[in-house]
Design an enzyme around this catalytic site. Structure first.
Site, PDB file in Angstrom:
ATOM      1  N   ASP A  14       0.815  -1.219   0.000  1.00 16.19           N
ATOM      2  CA  ASP A  14       0.000   0.000   0.000  1.00 16.19           C
ATOM      3  C   ASP A  14       0.846   1.266   0.000  1.00 16.19           C
ATOM      4  OD1 ASP A  14       0.826  -0.323   2.642  1.00 16.19           O
ATOM      5  OD2 ASP A  14      -1.190  -0.470   3.475  1.00 16.19           O
ATOM      6  N   ASN A  61      10.327   3.491   8.526  1.00 16.89           N
ATOM      7  CA  ASN A  61       9.024   3.224   9.142  1.00 16.89           C
ATOM      8  C   ASN A  61       8.928   3.922  10.489  1.00 16.89           C
ATOM      9  OD1 ASN A  61       8.869   1.254   7.049  1.00 16.89           O
ATOM     10  ND2 ASN A  61       7.439   0.090   8.277  1.00 16.89           N
TER      11      ASN A  61
END
Length: 489
Positions: free
Chosen positions: A237, A296
């Site tokens: 995604d 992240n």
């Protein structure tokens, strides 16, 4: 007028959606319509934290059927999901074991074990992927160590988007952008790394060679009998979200903001030097051979858990109350492993503040303030790391995804980073998914061509940094203290 109707299935860790895109060739306009939105979340099953893939598949099929019932001719379908998680299948295509979620604790300690046995630098040189305790590399090791009885039955391992594409088409595929999140793909060959696979305990025969975005996997037969192509989009995604980020120039960075925050920049070459390793930078695969050089950040997962635990339904009211509070009274490290899946997020945040001799956030607004300030400060640190890595500062930051609707966090980010922030589009993953479909249908030339379409059709909002804000002053004090320590060292 020539129209194309493409359907994007976009699954996130907290929700999923089936979206219909209508592209008008002559005026290069793109409109989205939500067909079906549904919840996703973690479940507890036989001692594991799992995903309900049967429920997700039912929701996907329901959404697709709704489009068909409207009499719309679908030109193609694409599926994107979160990374690292997988489903195991036997020779007949039936599931083996449970679809365990990355927030399960089964991988505890395995990342350190891999670094000790294989060498941290060697793993990084092979994969170019950051070290996260739930990477597929460690999940497979946990599986083969803790459930060896399953191994004789396993014939295939499909990552989440590939699994759902398989359920629609009966054809197996291993899409490249998502495959790179596993920490099992060799960054030089774009194929599975035999050394890393061997350590994981997985059999290379479980996997096919990764394919780049833009190929047709197979066809879904709709209730009316039509065969509809299912396209391998950039199925991670974040990879799809980056495709839809209207990046303008080489000095643009992006932040895909949702359950996770992923901050980075695009590059034609990966960064796997010692500086990148020390900063735990990842080089995930992107479309057209580009790399998503990023980091992240735990993201809005912390807020989602607080909302759930405190049963808060009015987020705008909470943000308004939060905005009235002073900044930077409670600061945590959102990337601390303690926040991956604590028993209660509120208590864990309070404990982290207590352990660092800070005031304790008690109210809902104080907890939210702690999360927003801490995220903005971490964004500033990561942006600085990325600029140092590539040797050039950034001039603007594009925030995309559901989190870009949080205007308070957008402004805090602009102030903390000292950089212009452009927020939007909200449905970035969906749009990027559609973009690859349109390229596969020969409606668009490439990613840059698609970004021009996004720039003219998406609602974008600019946030200008305020150097006089509380968080900007806080960042300035931190930088001054760091410089003093460096001079005195």
């Amino acid at each position: 007028m020539t129209f194309r109707n493409c359907v994007a299935v976009d699954l996130g860790a907290s929700s999923g959606r089936v979206m219909l895109a209508r592209y008008e060739r002559e005026c290069r306009s793109l409109t989205l319509r939500e067909i079906h939105r549904f919840n996703n979340g973690l479940h507890s099953q036989n001692g594991y934290v799992t995903w309900d893939v049967d429920s997700l598949e039912s929701a996907i099929r329901l959404g697709l059927n709704k489009v068909c019932e409207e009499g719309i001719r679908i030109d193609s379908i694409g599926i994107d999901t979160w990374g690292v998680d997988f489903v195991l299948l036997d020779q007949q295509g039936q599931r083996v074991g449970l679809p365990v979620a990355y927030r399960d604790s089964r991988t505890n300690g395995l990342m350190a074990q891999a670094q000790q046995q294989l060498g941290k630098r060697d793993i990084y040189q092979r994969s170019g992927i950051q070290f996260l305790p739930f990477n597929t590399l460690y999940q497979l090791r946990a599986l083969t160590e803790q459930q060896p009885e399953l191994i004789p039955h396993i014939a295939h391992a499909l990552l989440m988007p590939d699994y759902f594409s398989y359920r629609l088409t009966g054809k197996m595929n291993w899409e490249y952008t998502n495959a790179t999140t596993t920490q099992l793909v060799n960054i030089n060959s774009d194929d599975w790394d035999e050394s890393l696979l061997a350590w994981s305990g997985a059999n290379k025969a479980w996997f096919g060679r990764p394919t780049h975005p833009g190929n047709v996997i197979g066809h879904w037969i709709c209730p009316q009998g039509n065969e509809i192509p299912v396209v391998a989009v950039a199925s991670h995604d974040t990879a799809s979200a980056v495709i839809a980020s209207p990046l303008n120039g080489s000095r643009a960075a992006y932040l895909s903001s949702g359950t996770w925050s992923l901050m980075g920049f695009e590059s034609q070459t990966p960064f796997t030097n010692d500086t990148a390793l020390a900063a735990n930078i990842t080089n995930e695969g992107g479309a057209e051979g580009r790399y998503r050089v990023l980091k992240n950040i735990m993201g809005l997962w912390l807020l989602q858990r607080v909302l759930q635990e405190q049963q808060i339904n009015d987020l705008p009211a909470l943000i308004s109350a939060t905005q009235a509070l002073p900044a930077c009274r409670f600061i945590i490290n959102p990337n601390d492993d303690r926040f991956i899946n604590p028993e209660t997020m509120c208590s864990e945040i309070q404990a982290a503040c207590r352990e660092t001799a800070q005031p304790i956030p008690e109210s809902d607004a104080e907890l939210a303030r702690c999360i927003f300030d801490s995220l903005a400060l971490l964004y500033a640190d990561v942006l600085h790391e990325l600029a140092q890595l590539r040797g050039e500062d950034f001039s603007q930051l594009y925030i995309v995804g559901g989190g870009c609707q949080n205007t308070l966090l957008n402004q805090l980010c602009a102030d903390a980073c000292g950089i212009r922030v452009i927020a939007g589009p909200v449905e970035a993953s969906t749009l990027g998914n559609i973009g690859i479909q349109l390229m596969t249908l020969d409606e668009l030339n490439n990613v840059d061509d698609f970004r021009q379409v996004v720039s003219t059709t998406a609602n974008l909002t600019t946030f200008t940094p305020n150097p006089d804000s509380e968080i900007a002053h806080y960042v300035a004090r931190i930088h001054s203290t760091r410089q003093t320590k460096e001079l005195c060292a």
